[in-house]
Scaffold this motif. Structure first.
Motif, PDB file in Angstrom:
ATOM      1  N   LYS A 339      29.910  56.317  20.440  1.00 34.22           N
ATOM      2  CA  LYS A 339      30.851  56.163  21.552  1.00 34.22           C
ATOM      3  C   LYS A 339      31.807  57.351  21.627  1.00 34.22           C
ATOM      4  O   LYS A 339      32.145  57.824  22.719  1.00 34.22           O
ATOM      5  N   ARG A 340      32.227  57.857  20.480  1.00 33.62           N
ATOM      6  CA  ARG A 340      33.091  59.041  20.472  1.00 33.62           C
ATOM      7  C   ARG A 340      32.344  60.253  21.034  1.00 33.62           C
ATOM      8  O   ARG A 340      32.895  61.054  21.799  1.00 33.62           O
ATOM      9  N   ALA A 341      31.077  60.385  20.628  1.00 29.36           N
ATOM     10  CA  ALA A 341      30.272  61.514  21.115  1.00 29.36           C
ATOM     11  C   ALA A 341      30.073  61.435  22.628  1.00 29.36           C
ATOM     12  O   ALA A 341      30.128  62.454  23.329  1.00 29.36           O
ATOM     13  N   ILE A 342      29.848  60.230  23.150  1.00 26.25           N
ATOM     14  CA  ILE A 342      29.649  60.067  24.595  1.00 26.25           C
ATOM     15  C   ILE A 342      30.946  60.361  25.349  1.00 26.25           C
ATOM     16  O   ILE A 342      30.927  60.948  26.441  1.00 26.25           O
ATOM     17  N   ALA A 343      32.080  59.975  24.753  1.00 17.90           N
ATOM     18  CA  ALA A 343      33.364  60.314  25.381  1.00 17.90           C
ATOM     19  C   ALA A 343      33.531  61.837  25.443  1.00 17.90           C
ATOM     20  O   ALA A 343      33.963  62.384  26.473  1.00 17.90           O
ATOM     21  N   CYS A 344      33.165  62.527  24.370  1.00 16.65           N
ATOM     22  CA  CYS A 344      33.239  64.001  24.368  1.00 16.65           C
ATOM     23  C   CYS A 344      32.308  64.583  25.422  1.00 16.65           C
ATOM     24  O   CYS A 344      32.651  65.557  26.106  1.00 16.65           O
ATOM     25  N   LEU A 345      31.124  63.996  25.575  1.00 13.07           N
ATOM     26  CA  LEU A 345      30.166  64.480  26.585  1.00 13.07           C
ATOM     27  C   LEU A 345      30.728  64.325  27.993  1.00 13.07           C
ATOM     28  O   LEU A 345      30.581  65.207  28.843  1.00 13.07           O
ATOM     29  N   LEU A 346      31.389  63.185  28.263  1.00  9.39           N
ATOM     30  CA  LEU A 346      31.932  62.927  29.602  1.00  9.39           C
ATOM     31  C   LEU A 346      33.053  63.905  29.951  1.00  9.39           C
ATOM     32  O   LEU A 346      33.150  64.369  31.094  1.00  9.39           O
ATOM     33  N   ASN A 365      25.615  68.453  25.021  1.00  4.74           N
ATOM     34  CA  ASN A 365      24.341  67.732  25.080  1.00  4.74           C
ATOM     35  C   ASN A 365      24.222  66.828  23.851  1.00  4.74           C
ATOM     36  O   ASN A 365      24.467  67.260  22.732  1.00  4.74           O
ATOM     37  N   VAL A 366      23.817  65.587  24.086  1.00  5.65           N
ATOM     38  CA  VAL A 366      23.722  64.596  22.995  1.00  5.65           C
ATOM     39  C   VAL A 366      22.333  63.967  23.017  1.00  5.65           C
ATOM     40  O   VAL A 366      21.819  63.608  24.085  1.00  5.65           O
ATOM     41  N   LEU A 367      21.731  63.835  21.842  1.00  4.83           N
ATOM     42  CA  LEU A 367      20.429  63.175  21.691  1.00  4.83           C
ATOM     43  C   LEU A 367      20.576  61.974  20.770  1.00  4.83           C
ATOM     44  O   LEU A 367      21.147  62.091  19.683  1.00  4.83           O
ATOM     45  N   MET A 368      20.067  60.822  21.209  1.00  7.60           N
ATOM     46  CA  MET A 368      20.021  59.614  20.360  1.00  7.60           C
ATOM     47  C   MET A 368      18.553  59.317  20.068  1.00  7.60           C
ATOM     48  O   MET A 368      17.762  59.111  20.994  1.00  7.60           O
TER      49      MET A 368
END
Length: 723
Positions: A339-346, A365-368
């Motif tokens: 969730k922290r990574a997605i906030a940084c992405l946004l 860019n984020v990969l799960m």
């Protein structure tokens, strides 16, 4: 009926006389005089002559704000909106006259020559239909403002404004004016020149066109599509043809978000055997084009004073970051780091342009990657809803052309034109790609350039161009075997090329861990979500309000804040990068194999971007040490852990398992001599005959590979014994 478009049908009723005031702007020459007066005398708030100065500066173009015209003469502004084709021509004639008089007053010596002036209209407050879907027949021949994204651009053409004709019989020449837009011209059937006595009279249809004597302007067609975030669920995107001319030609490339002011016009559809003459095709004749700033579908984002004050108060709170992280996908249990990574992405980092013209991307860019049923797709759907600009696509249903750009042949003209794909449409936003591992290799390679350079280069069908794709990528993937296997190496579990992995700033391994307490908490959370769903509209409204606040706050931070690294934070980053590289090198020496995720300079830039996004969330202009330390922690729990994942030395096997592995190893070495090679499938089939399972044999091969006894060759199809 051919003259229906060209205004060749006339009607007059002599018994009726319209009572029009001679000083009313509805009279042509009065309107032109009022337009000229407006251009000469209108002053801005700082007491400057806006349009006089603009005319002297630009000479052949003039940008006019509709609000200024309405403030000068409300009736004149209404007439321009209601009958734009007629009054825009008068406005351009008035601008040309005013320019001539201004040049005569300022220039000395040679007499000035009258020039044509192209008028561009723009408005801060949109009028007419709000979206492309609301355009209807009642707006025909009226001025409208429409926002959208340009998906295709045709080649420039020459459009005749005045056509020169010559009679084949008497050589009489005449000039006919052409209507602007896509309208044509009808040639007169008869020659008006009176023939001399005894001469042969001119026949019917005597005129031929003299192309060299005609006057032309540049014209180009564009395809405008409604913005992806404005399309209702399940609906196909609507589009409309745009026609631009003169100074607007070749100013816009596909993928650009624009707000257009234009005259909603109609043209005769391409005629076939059963075509109806009454059916007309709509298009927009553009008279004003504003390129929207990044991340907004309707011009530059505007914020009220109250909103700005709320945002600043929110950013100044000590728990600002925790509240933002808590508002990311609240319906999903756990996964705090994701969730922290997605906030940084946004929020994204800061884009930089170096003195030599090089651009450094700011998008994250984020990969799960991991097991099914770990809420990867739910994260993607949440980002699609919250991001101001977003495009959602699935790996199996996406081709290289669909993600980047395609070259399409226009059926009417036979010309090729460009049409942007998902990465181009999401320019300034986020691209969510689900089932990333299911994409074909050639399709995955197509987005390499888009993910790092943030451009898409096209060289197809004689079209060579570069499109912008400044978008962050959020991707979800499964391991090759469907589930993450701890008894396999990281390279085997992460079956994605290292060239692609290095372009992801954060890589998360998502595992479905089996724990009684955790399973109980997840079950309680999911049952609670189902039980409360639809219980009250008050809760739904509050959730929507939170999402809207988050979307507006993201938009505000992206446009108003661009943090930079502080000196102390830079030193920490340098030391940490050197340490991570050193540990990666030591691990490579120990395992005699390269890491699954390479640690390169791109990863250093990734930590910088994450640090900047954390500072941006708090509207801080300087990246502090705390931001850098949190970014390093996120990088360690994601990419570094993913690189070190796989077989662990701490795995404890029972005596029976060790004995079974020893027996399988004996059979493999008996079947495979030193230096010999054999197909992996055939080797497994031979050993299975001795009563072992395929899973046990594959695990034994993994251990033998780790020990260096065997190695895989030819894309893991051949097993070769080394010692």
């Amino acid at each position: 009926m051919a003259g229906w478009d060209e205004g060749q049908v006339f009607f007059s009723d002599q018994r009726y006389t319209a009572e029009i005031d001679s000083d009313s702007p509805a009279v042509g020459h009065v309107a032109e005089r009022r337009f000229a007066e407006f251009l000469r005398t209108f002053r801005s708030e700082d007491d400057a002559f806006v349009y006089r100065d603009q005319l002297l500066r630009n000479k052949n173009r003039l940008r006019i704000k509709l609000e200024h015209l309405r403030a000068f003469d409300d009736e004149l502004g209404d007439l321009l909106v209601q009958k734009p084709a007629e009054y825009l021509a008068l406005l351009e004639m008035a601008a040309s006259t005013v320019l001539l008089s201004l040049q005569a007053a300022t220039d000395e010596g040679e007499a000035p020559v009258q020039q044509e002036v192209q008028v561009f209209l723009y408005s801060e407050t949109p009028f007419g239909p709000k979206t492309l879907r609301e355009l209807s027949s009642e707006h025909v021949s009226r001025l409208v403002t429409i926002s959208g994204i340009v998906t295709a651009a045709g080649k420039p053409r020459a459009k005749a404004t005045h056509v020169s004709l010559q009679c084949q019989n008497c050589k009489n020449t005449k000039t006919i004016a052409c209507k602007p837009g896509l309208s044509g011209v009808n040639l007169p059937r008869r020659c008006e020149l009176q023939s001399m006595e005894g001469a042969e009279p001119c026949p019917l249809d005597p005129f031929v066109v003299l192309p060299d004597s005609s006057k032309y302007v540049d014209q180009q067609t564009l395809k405008l599509q409604e913005s992806p975030e404005d399309i209702p669920t399940g609906e196909l995107p609507r589009n409309i043809l745009l026609v631009v001319d003169r100074h607007l030609v070749q100013k816009i490339v596909p993928g650009t978000r624009v707000t257009t002011v234009g005259i909603f016009s109609i043209m005769q559809a391409k005629q076939g055997k059963n075509e109806n003459f009454a059916i007309r095709q709509p298009y927009l004749r553009v008279v004003g084009l504003e390129e929207d700033s990044e991340g907004s579908s309707r011009s530059a984002p505007t914020f009220t004073l109250e909103e700005e004050q709320n945002f600043r108060e929110f950013a100044s709170q000590s728990d600002c970051l925790d509240r933002i992280f808590g508002s990311i996908a609240p319906s999903i249990f756990g996964s705090p780091d994701i969730k922290r990574a997605i906030a940084c992405l946004l929020f994204g980092g800061s884009r930089k342009r170096l003195p030599d013209g090089t651009r450094i991307r700011g998008d994250i860019n984020v990969l799960m990657l991991g097991d099914p049923s770990t809420a990867k797709s739910q994260f993607l759907k949440f980002v699609e809803q919250v991001a101001p600009i977003s495009v959602y696509t699935s790996g199996k249903g996406s081709s290289a052309a669909g993600l980047t750009a395609s070259v399409i042949k226009d059926p009417s003209s036979g010309e090729f034109y460009l049409e942007g794909g998902a990465m181009v449409l999401a320019d300034g936003g986020v691209v969510c790609i689900d089932e990333f591992d299911k994409m074909r290799m050639e399709d995955r390679v197509a987005i390499h350039e888009a993910m790092e350079q943030q451009t898409i280069s096209i060289a197809k069908a004689g079209i060579t161009t570069v499109l912008n794709s400044r978008a962050a990528v959020l991707a979800a993937a499964n391991p090759p075997s469907g589930r993450y296997d701890d008894l396999k190496t990281a390279q085997e579990n992460i079956d994605i090329q290292t060239t692609m992995l290095s372009r992801f700033d954060l890589i998360f391994i998502v595992k479905d861990e089996k724990s009684f307490n955790r399973d109980l908490e997840i079950a309680r959370h999911i049952v609670g979500v189902h039980r409360r769903a639809g219980e009250s509209t008050v809760m739904d409204n509050s959730d929507n309000a939170k999402d809207n606040f988050l979307k507006r706050y993201i938009e505000y931070c992206k446009h108003r804040c661009s943090p930079r690294l502080a000196e102390s934070a830079s030193q920490i980053l340098q030391n940490e990068y050197v340490r991570i590289r050193q540990s990666s090198r030591e691990q490579s020496v120990q395992t005699k194999d390269s890491p699954a995720v390479p640690i390169t300079v791109r990863q250093l830039e990734a930590i910088v971007r994450v640090s900047e996004s954390l500072a941006k969330m708090q509207l801080q202009l300087n990246v502090t040490e705390s931001h850098v330390r949190e970014a390093i922690r996120l990088f360690n729990v994601s990419t570094v852990d993913a690189s070190n994942s796989g077989i662990m030395d701490s795995i404890v096997f029972t005596a029976e398992q060790r004995e079974e592995f020893a027996q399988i190893e004996q059979q493999i070495k008996r079947r495979l001599a030193i230096g010999a090679s054999l197909s992996e499938k055939r080797l497994i089939d031979d050993v299975i005959k001795y009563g072992f399972t395929e899973q046990s044999i594959r695990r034994s091969l993994v251990f033998l590979t780790q020990q260096g006894d065997v190695e895989h060759r030819r894309e893991r199809r051949i097993v070769h014994r080394r010692r």
